[in-house]
Design a protein around this motif. Structure first.
Motif, mmCIF file in Angstrom:
data_model
loop_
_atom_site.group_PDB
_atom_site.id
_atom_site.type_symbol
_atom_site.label_atom_id
_atom_site.label_comp_id
_atom_site.label_asym_id
_atom_site.label_seq_id
_atom_site.Cartn_x
_atom_site.Cartn_y
_atom_site.Cartn_z
ATOM 1 N N ARG A 122 -7.274 2.640 -4.250
ATOM 2 C CA ARG A 122 -8.351 1.694 -3.964
ATOM 3 C C ARG A 122 -8.801 1.020 -5.264
ATOM 4 O O ARG A 122 -8.953 1.684 -6.295
ATOM 5 N N LYS A 123 -9.051 -0.276 -5.198
ATOM 6 C CA LYS A 123 -9.510 -1.004 -6.383
ATOM 7 C C LYS A 123 -10.818 -0.442 -6.909
ATOM 8 O O LYS A 123 -11.050 -0.380 -8.120
ATOM 9 N N GLU A 124 -11.680 -0.015 -6.003
ATOM 10 C CA GLU A 124 -13.001 0.479 -6.407
ATOM 11 C C GLU A 124 -12.913 1.742 -7.259
ATOM 12 O O GLU A 124 -13.837 2.055 -8.013
ATOM 13 N N GLN A 126 -10.823 2.125 -9.679
ATOM 14 C CA GLN A 126 -10.511 1.653 -11.031
ATOM 15 C C GLN A 126 -9.580 2.618 -11.789
ATOM 16 O O GLN A 126 -9.899 3.092 -12.883
ATOM 17 N N ALA A 193 -0.698 -3.196 -0.763
ATOM 18 C CA ALA A 193 -1.584 -3.978 -1.637
ATOM 19 C C ALA A 193 -1.535 -5.460 -1.283
ATOM 20 O O ALA A 193 -2.459 -6.208 -1.615
ATOM 21 N N ASP A 197 -6.415 -6.389 0.539
ATOM 22 C CA ASP A 197 -6.840 -6.783 -0.813
ATOM 23 C C ASP A 197 -7.858 -5.841 -1.433
ATOM 24 O O ASP A 197 -8.327 -6.076 -2.544
ATOM 25 N N THR A 198 -8.183 -4.734 -0.749
ATOM 26 C CA THR A 198 -9.047 -3.716 -1.365
ATOM 27 C C THR A 198 -8.207 -2.687 -2.120
ATOM 28 O O THR A 198 -8.761 -1.779 -2.750
ATOM 29 N N GLU A 200 -4.694 -1.670 -4.707
ATOM 30 C CA GLU A 200 -3.860 -2.133 -5.811
ATOM 31 C C GLU A 200 -2.813 -1.069 -6.124
ATOM 32 O O GLU A 200 -2.934 0.086 -5.705
ATOM 33 N N PRO A 202 -1.478 0.450 -9.358
ATOM 34 C CA PRO A 202 -1.531 0.535 -10.819
ATOM 35 C C PRO A 202 -0.235 1.041 -11.438
ATOM 36 O O PRO A 202 0.024 0.811 -12.617
#
Length: 270
Positions: A122-124, A126, A193, A197-198, A200, A202
């Protein structure tokens, strides 16, 4: 005598169909995966994607001027080898990674695609470094024979793996908080992903490159030889480049570089 007859029927039922038998029958059965865009997915009962185009092209060349039928059979990861062994399909083109362990049970063609492992999060959250993700709850598909993904993660000391039945469940677990990420082949996790769009990815290219191949029943040499020759032919005709441009590029929207996936350079040597 009756028992011998039944045994003979049983043995005949599990022998692979040879290339000539497939041509005579006018039908080839291909095991494929569902829900694996852009490789393979079913829309309104019709399969489409990169691996579907590959299967259709091989089938077209098998039958030549005599038009034949391609029957796509949906298989799970755990069903690929049993379906080949029990002659339920003639070949499998379904994100089938070539491994030494699997080669003891089925025969593989030349590789047609290169993959690495990836992890979607999740992008949140980080996620910035690999040490951070090692302690997160990472979902993986349960495979009774063990998966390459699981072996890689355990080798890398991931301590909190959680299992799911399929890609859809792995994704759902991440969305509802039962998992913090999902690990699989990079071609799979990159897809999530794109559609959500929430999320990603990495880490897109973890581990050494692995290769996908076409699987056939062990010992079915005539079919295997034809597939290998046809893969070389298709590559030299530009099939893989075009299929990639038609399926991968519009789907991944520039997030998947073809240099990590296509193997045309290898085929050019053959």
């Amino acid at each position: 005598m009756r028992s011998l007859f039944i045994l003979a029927l049983f043995c005949a039922s599990i022998f692979a169909n040879t290339l000539d038998e497939i041509r005579q029958a006018g039908v080839i059965r291909v095991g494929v995966r569902e829900g694996r865009p852009p490789l393979s997915e079913s829309n309104n009962g019709k399969f489409e994607g990169f691996e579907i185009e590959l299967a259709s092209s091989i089938a077209k060349d098998i039958f030549g001027d005599k038009k034949g039928e391609v029957q796509f059979v949906a298989v799970t990861a755990g069903e690929r080898i049993p379906f080949l062994k029990n002659n339920k399909v003639d070949m499998v083109i379904g994100t089938f990674m070539i491994t030494q362990e699997r080669k003891k049970q089925v025969d593989f063609s030349l590789p047609y695609l290169s993959v690495n492992f990836g992890i979607v999060t999740r992008k949140e959250d980080q996620v910035k470094d690999f040490a951070q993700v090692r302690d997160m709850r990472i979902s993986i598909e349960k495979n009774p024979n063990g998966s390459m993904t699981e072996r890689y993660l355990r080798k890398e000391k991931f301590s909190n793996l959680v299992y799911c039945k399929n890609t859809s469940e792995c994704y759902a677990m991440m969305k509802d908080g039962r998992a913090d990420g999902y690990a699989n082949d990079n071609i799979i996790v990159l897809a999530y992903a794109v559609v959500d769009d929430t999320l990603e990815v990495p880490f897109k290219n973890l581990g050494a490159a692995e290769f996908l191949g076409v699987g056939v029943q062990k010992g079915n040499q005539s079919l295997l030889d034809f597939i290998n020759a046809d893969l070389i032919k298709l590559s030299k005709e530009g099939f893989f480049k075009k299929a990639y441009e038609d399926t991968f590029e519009p789907f991944y929207r520039g997030t998947a570089d073809k240099k990590y996936f296509l193997l045309d350079g290898i085929y050019n040597m053959l």
